[in-house]
Design an enzyme around this catalytic site. Structure first.
Site, PDB file in Angstrom:
ATOM      1  N   ASP A 254     -26.829  25.301   1.443  1.00 54.68           N
ATOM      2  CA  ASP A 254     -27.682  24.110   1.547  1.00 54.68           C
ATOM      3  C   ASP A 254     -27.773  23.382   0.212  1.00 54.68           C
ATOM      4  O   ASP A 254     -27.691  22.159   0.152  1.00 54.68           O
ATOM      5  CB  ASP A 254     -29.105  24.494   1.968  1.00 54.68           C
ATOM      6  CG  ASP A 254     -29.182  24.960   3.409  1.00 54.68           C
ATOM      7  OD1 ASP A 254     -28.127  25.079   4.049  1.00 54.68           O
ATOM      8  OD2 ASP A 254     -30.305  25.201   3.896  1.00 54.68           O
TER       9      ASP A 254
ATOM     10  N   CYS B 152     -38.573  27.580  -4.649  1.00 52.08           N
ATOM     11  CA  CYS B 152     -38.130  26.295  -4.091  1.00 52.08           C
ATOM     12  C   CYS B 152     -39.281  25.449  -3.544  1.00 52.08           C
ATOM     13  O   CYS B 152     -39.154  24.235  -3.437  1.00 52.08           O
ATOM     14  CB  CYS B 152     -37.132  26.516  -2.957  1.00 52.08           C
ATOM     15  SG  CYS B 152     -35.704  27.504  -3.392  1.00 52.08           S
TER      16      CYS B 152
ATOM     17  N   ASP C 104     -31.790  28.625  -9.324  1.00 50.95           N
ATOM     18  CA  ASP C 104     -33.052  29.369  -9.157  1.00 50.95           C
ATOM     19  C   ASP C 104     -32.996  30.447  -8.079  1.00 50.95           C
ATOM     20  O   ASP C 104     -33.970  31.183  -7.885  1.00 50.95           O
ATOM     21  CB  ASP C 104     -34.247  28.426  -8.954  1.00 50.95           C
ATOM     22  CG  ASP C 104     -34.288  27.730  -7.611  1.00 50.95           C
ATOM     23  OD1 ASP C 104     -33.295  27.801  -6.853  1.00 50.95           O
ATOM     24  OD2 ASP C 104     -35.329  27.101  -7.302  1.00 50.95           O
TER      25      ASP C 104
END
Length: 383
Positions: free
Chosen positions: A220, A366, A226
């Site tokens: 995605d 996120c 991260d």
């Protein structure tokens, strides 16, 4: 809200490390039925758990759409502020502003705050052909609205960049992946050197560590840093790891370790690597996939898809570490232990059912965005 045409570095700003003191955390509220299963109800419960966990350490603001404001308000304790804000999806690490600070005003700076925010361009992780959904017009305004709410100066940038694609140590070093930042679906007109130049001007960094790829299965975002690797303190990183040579992640982890082991940071330190083992491979089930409305507006979520699950996707609050738990008893427990050892002055809080977030393509880091505490100028103290 003040805006500036010069770069943040010219005004003395830099991006602080995530472990520096925060004023608050920003979180969006999920509702997309084509990304979050069962009308996002299971995800909302986990988002509420994350918000509550962080609120024990620092103030939290949750932003919810007009249709969801009342629902969010009901699910969250009174000490968590809930504000109305339209969004296309709730990934505030990527659509929210990157906050920057400075220790004291710069002589020629017209800005009177020691905090500012960068409003990057955003294209839903890939644009019309490669993005996660077709319309991101509300997401484009999230940073601007947050900065306006807080009356914080805003630096706008035309470059497409998500907060999850950068990690900094607050001392001049930036950690990124080539897979994401050099992807043709982000800034195809910019070279690696040009990207570095802009990040130096906007984040106040001097040197970069480029990992070739992010986490296996993190399609995605095209391999956000991260989910793969993060700074724990200057000179020390946590790296997603597996010993299973048959797992496609193994090759990526070994490759990253090689780069990190041969890197020095902006202050000349060698990088120490702490391995943080990923859970045993997780896959989307038929039942989970069937709970998502697949109407063509967003990328399909198919049964059998490997989930991009990583314990590196944790959040650092004031004195707290908020970490995902995936229902893997051995790896979950080990992740808490490693994080506790790595951050001895923080309380580590595990969030059960973090799988609900990873089903939609991300995790705790996120969905959060830290707003640093604004440094007090020496001049303001009269010294």
């Amino acid at each position: 809200m003040e805006e500036s045409r010069e770069s943040p570095a010219e005004h003395g700003y830099y991006m602080p490390a995530e472990w520096d003191s925060h004023a608050q955390t920003w979180i969006g509220w999920p509702e997309r039925q084509d990304n979050w299963r069962h009308n996002a109800l299971p995800a909302q419960r986990v988002f509420a758990d994350v918000a509550k966990a962080i609120s024990k350490f620092e103030p939290v603001t949750v932003c919810a759409s007009p249709a969801q404001w009342e629902n969010a308000r009901k699910q969250l304790p009174e000490d968590i502020r809930v504000v109305e804000m339209s969004m296309n999806d709730s990934w505030f690490r990527d659509s929210g502003p990157t906050f920057i600070v400075r220790k004291r005003p710069v002589k020629l700076s017209s800005l009177n705050r020691n905090i500012a925010g960068i409003d990057w361009n955003f294209n839903a992780w890939g644009g019309a052909n490669d993005g996660c959904y077709n319309d991101w017009s509300h997401d484009l305004l999230v940073s601007r609205k947050i900065l306006a709410l807080e009356r914080i100066p805003r630096f706008q940038h035309s470059m497409i960049l998500e907060g999850g694609s950068i990690h900094v140590d607050g001392e001049g070093t930036c950690l990124v992946t080539e897979e994401c930042l050099l992807n043709k679906n982000r800034n195809p007109h910019m070279s690696k050197e040009q990207i570095e130049e802009e990040l130096k001007k906007y984040l106040g960094v001097q040197s970069f560590i480029w990992l070739p790829r992010g986490l296996y299965g993190d399609e995605d975002t095209n391999g956000h840093i991260d989910n793969m690797c993060c700074f724990a303190r200057p000179g020390v990183v946590l790296l997603s790891w597996t010993d299973d040579e048959t797992d496609p992640q193994y090759e990526r982890s070994v490759e990253a370790l090689s780069v990190l082991s041969n890197s020095i940071d902006a202050r000349g330190r060698k990088i120490q690597v702490i391995k943080l083992y990923i859970p045993e491979p997780l896959y989307m089930t038929e039942e989970e996939s069937s709970g998502i409305t697949q109407d063509g507006e967003a990328i399909p979520r198919l049964a059998g898809t490997r989930l991009a699950a990583s314990y590196v996707n944790f959040y650092i609050a004031n004195g707290g570490i908020i970490a995902p738990q995936f229902g893997d008893p051995i790896r979950d427990k080990e992740a808490i232990r490693v994080l506790s050892d790595t951050f001895p002055h923080h309380s580590v809080v595990g969030i059960e059912n973090a799988r609900e977030i990873v089903l939609a393509g991300g995790n705790i880091h996120c969905i959060t965005q830290q707003q640093p505490a604004e440094p007090t100028s020496v001049a303001e103290n009269g010294h």
